[in-house]
Design a protein around this motif. Structure first.
Motif, mmCIF file in Angstrom:
data_model
loop_
_atom_site.group_PDB
_atom_site.id
_atom_site.type_symbol
_atom_site.label_atom_id
_atom_site.label_comp_id
_atom_site.label_asym_id
_atom_site.label_seq_id
_atom_site.Cartn_x
_atom_site.Cartn_y
_atom_site.Cartn_z
ATOM 1 N N GLU A 178 0.860 -1.187 0.000
ATOM 2 C CA GLU A 178 0.000 0.000 0.000
ATOM 3 C C GLU A 178 0.896 1.237 0.000
ATOM 4 O OE1 GLU A 178 -3.360 0.069 0.297
ATOM 5 O OE2 GLU A 178 -3.658 -2.083 0.626
ATOM 6 N N ALA A 179 0.402 2.324 -0.599
ATOM 7 C CA ALA A 179 1.156 3.582 -0.535
ATOM 8 C C ALA A 179 0.856 4.281 0.778
ATOM 9 C CB ALA A 179 0.739 4.494 -1.682
ATOM 10 N N TYR A 180 1.836 4.994 1.286
ATOM 11 C CA TYR A 180 1.585 5.901 2.417
ATOM 12 C C TYR A 180 1.891 7.305 1.921
ATOM 13 C CZ TYR A 180 2.059 8.325 6.858
ATOM 14 O OH TYR A 180 1.905 9.215 7.893
ATOM 15 N N ILE A 181 0.854 8.123 1.869
ATOM 16 C CA ILE A 181 1.020 9.513 1.431
ATOM 17 C C ILE A 181 0.775 10.389 2.662
ATOM 18 C CG2 ILE A 181 0.111 11.305 -0.135
ATOM 19 C CD1 ILE A 181 1.172 9.117 -1.840
ATOM 20 N N GLY A 182 1.733 11.217 3.016
ATOM 21 C CA GLY A 182 1.588 12.074 4.207
ATOM 22 C C GLY A 182 0.433 13.064 4.040
ATOM 23 N N LYS A 183 -0.108 13.509 5.170
ATOM 24 C CA LYS A 183 -1.253 14.431 5.101
ATOM 25 C C LYS A 183 -0.832 15.783 4.554
ATOM 26 C CE LYS A 183 -4.463 12.705 8.554
ATOM 27 N NZ LYS A 183 -3.610 11.764 9.330
ATOM 28 N N VAL A 184 0.335 16.262 4.964
ATOM 29 C CA VAL A 184 0.852 17.521 4.392
ATOM 30 C C VAL A 184 2.194 17.257 3.733
ATOM 31 C CG1 VAL A 184 -0.218 19.383 5.729
ATOM 32 C CG2 VAL A 184 1.683 18.084 6.705
ATOM 33 N N GLY A 185 2.482 18.010 2.683
ATOM 34 C CA GLY A 185 3.800 17.914 2.056
ATOM 35 C C GLY A 185 3.928 16.847 0.989
ATOM 36 N N GLY A 241 0.004 29.444 -5.150
ATOM 37 C CA GLY A 241 1.268 29.890 -4.543
ATOM 38 C C GLY A 241 1.129 29.985 -3.031
ATOM 39 N N ILE A 242 0.047 30.606 -2.575
ATOM 40 C CA ILE A 242 -0.196 30.772 -1.135
ATOM 41 C C ILE A 242 -0.443 29.399 -0.490
ATOM 42 C CG2 ILE A 242 -1.820 31.752 0.570
ATOM 43 C CD1 ILE A 242 0.046 33.811 -0.775
ATOM 44 N N LYS A 243 -1.198 28.561 -1.198
ATOM 45 C CA LYS A 243 -1.488 27.229 -0.687
ATOM 46 C C LYS A 243 -0.177 26.453 -0.451
ATOM 47 C CE LYS A 243 -4.375 23.273 -1.748
ATOM 48 N NZ LYS A 243 -4.676 22.316 -2.766
ATOM 49 N N ASN A 244 0.731 26.574 -1.421
ATOM 50 C CA ASN A 244 2.012 25.869 -1.304
ATOM 51 C C ASN A 244 2.819 26.400 -0.117
ATOM 52 O OD1 ASN A 244 4.013 24.027 -2.252
ATOM 53 N ND2 ASN A 244 5.097 25.710 -3.266
ATOM 54 N N ILE A 248 4.027 24.213 3.119
ATOM 55 C CA ILE A 248 5.420 24.113 3.574
ATOM 56 C C ILE A 248 5.503 24.520 5.046
ATOM 57 C CG2 ILE A 248 7.752 25.071 3.285
ATOM 58 C CD1 ILE A 248 7.116 25.310 0.249
ATOM 59 N N TYR A 249 4.829 25.610 5.385
ATOM 60 C CA TYR A 249 4.835 26.089 6.773
ATOM 61 C C TYR A 249 4.277 25.006 7.719
ATOM 62 C CZ TYR A 249 3.828 28.998 10.839
ATOM 63 O OH TYR A 249 3.769 29.505 12.112
ATOM 64 N N CYS A 250 3.145 24.438 7.327
ATOM 65 C CA CYS A 250 2.499 23.425 8.182
ATOM 66 C C CYS A 250 3.375 22.181 8.313
ATOM 67 C CB CYS A 250 1.128 23.033 7.616
ATOM 68 S SG CYS A 250 -0.063 24.371 7.778
ATOM 69 N N ALA A 251 3.963 21.750 7.198
ATOM 70 C CA ALA A 251 4.808 20.551 7.250
ATOM 71 C C ALA A 251 6.040 20.791 8.120
ATOM 72 C CB ALA A 251 5.219 20.142 5.838
ATOM 73 N N CYS A 252 6.583 22.006 8.079
ATOM 74 C CA CYS A 252 7.808 22.280 8.840
ATOM 75 C C CYS A 252 7.534 22.535 10.316
ATOM 76 C CB CYS A 252 8.554 23.477 8.258
ATOM 77 S SG CYS A 252 9.338 23.102 6.695
ATOM 78 N N THR A 253 6.380 23.102 10.630
ATOM 79 C CA THR A 253 6.127 23.467 12.033
ATOM 80 C C THR A 253 5.191 22.487 12.745
ATOM 81 O OG1 THR A 253 4.257 24.830 11.349
ATOM 82 C CG2 THR A 253 6.390 25.961 11.592
#
Ligand code: TYM
Length: 334
Positions: A178-185, A241-244, A248-253
């Motif tokens: 099965e694939a595991y795709i992270g929720k963010v990023g 652009g803003i969504k990206n 990135i912010y959510c994945a990093c913090t």
């Protein structure tokens, strides 16, 4: 299952400069999952030669990638991290699976179409059969879970198809992964064209954050990131652009999307870009320091390379022997 734990496999190419997309879409999840599974993390150097490589650079980058895995927090005593080329079973199983894969299936692969357009002077058979080698990587270890970014989903689907086809002919042989795709990023986009994936092969260096970019370069690239003229920080497809940047912010913090949107409510794009830049620096700076330290520990790294290749080869040979028996290759005389 190879022992009493479920198995996880993933790999990364040592080609080009790795990007923040590779880290947030894959490596970060590998670390998170590595306590709960028997993990195999490969530096897939055999995949890299589907595109022409300079030998000295490939050798250097492959080792640097192995060091990055450890620096990111993967424990090489627990997870099996190794070079794909050190375990010959990958090539052997790939050949066998080639014989159970149809040309039409490979022709449909979008990565093949993209890469053959980019390297029109070198459309080699390896590039065409690339997804079969990837299927062999995964199936050799009786893998249950494959953590990848969204761009690898098509390859994972074909791996499942090949495994099911083989099992249908010969009886249960491979675990269906099965694939595991992270929720963010799971799909970090280019900073210069947010409708395109952030990619190490992008010609514009401002489009990607490279994992080895220094803090000032990171801050500068975010300052220049393409946004829009809406002047409103919202998480929606109409503002890629803003969504990206929010992703990135959510994945990093570790912030949830709704909380991040709330935190930036009424603030300007400049402030958002600055905060995202700082969140990335906070993740990458310690990672870079750890890589530099580990690079000096030659004997320690050499020991890991040797021991883990042996461990991987042990597990891989079990599956390969089973496959040989199923398809009718004569037993070896011992
Ligand atoms: P590669 O080396 O191109 O990428 C490594 C991992 O990074 C993810 N990724 C991204 N995730 C989010 N956003 C992005 N912009 C982004 N760019 C890359 C990829 O999805 C991948 O998980 N064929 C594979 C390597 C491979 C492999 C395997 C993976 C070979 N055998 C078996 C899993 C299982 C590849 O070229 O990944």
């Amino acid at each position: 299952m190879l022992d009493d734990r479920k198995v996880l496999f993933s790999g990364m190419q040592a080609t080009g400069n790795l990007t923040l997309g590779n880290y947030l879409g894959a490596l970060k999840n590998w670390v998170k999952l590595s306590d709960d599974y028997l993990c195999f993390y490969s530096v897939v150097d055999m995949h890299s030669i589907t595109v022409r490589q300079d030998p000295a650079t490939l050798r250097k980058r492959a080792r640097a990638l192995m060091i990055l895995y450890i620096a990111a927090g993967i424990d090489p005593e627990k997870a099996v991290i190794y070079f794909q080329s050190h375990v010959s079973a990958h090539a052997e199983l790939a050949w066998i699976l080639d014989c159970y894969t149809y040309m039409g299936e490979m022709n449909r692969m979008t990565q093949f179409k993209d890469k053959s357009a980019k390297h029109a002077d070198n459309i080699n058979v390896g590039l065409f059969a690339y997804p079969v080698l990837m299927a062999a990587d995964i199936l050799l270890y009786q893998t249950d879970l494959v953590p990848v970014g969204i761009d690898q989903m098509q390859h994972l689907e074909i791996c499942r198809d090949i495994a099911m086809r083989f099992n249908n002919i010969y009886g249960p042989t491979f675990t269906i992964p099965e694939a595991y795709i992270g929720k963010v990023g799971a799909k970090i986009m280019s900073l210069q064209d947010p409708l395109k994936k952030m990619s190490k092969s992008d010609e514009n260096p401002n489009a990607s954050i490279y994992l080895m970019d220094d803090p000032d370069t990171i801050r500068r690239k975010f300052k220049r990131a393409v946004t829009d003229s809406e002047a409103c920080i919202a998480y929606r497809d109409e503002q890629p652009g803003i969504k990206n940047l929010l992703d990135i912010y959510c994945a990093c913090t570790g912030t949830g999307t709704a909380d991040a949107v709330k935190a930036f409510e009424g603030r300007g794009y400049g402030e958002l870009k600055e905060a995202v830049g700082e969140s990335v620096v906070a993740v990458l700076e310690p990672l870079q320091k750890r890589c530099a330290e580990l690079t000096k520990e030659k004997d320690y790294i050499d020991g890991i390379i040797k021991a883990n290749a042996e461990k991987a080869a042990y597990f891989a040979s079990k599956t390969l022997r089973k496959v040989h028996r199923k398809i009718g290759f004569p037993d070896r005389i011992r």
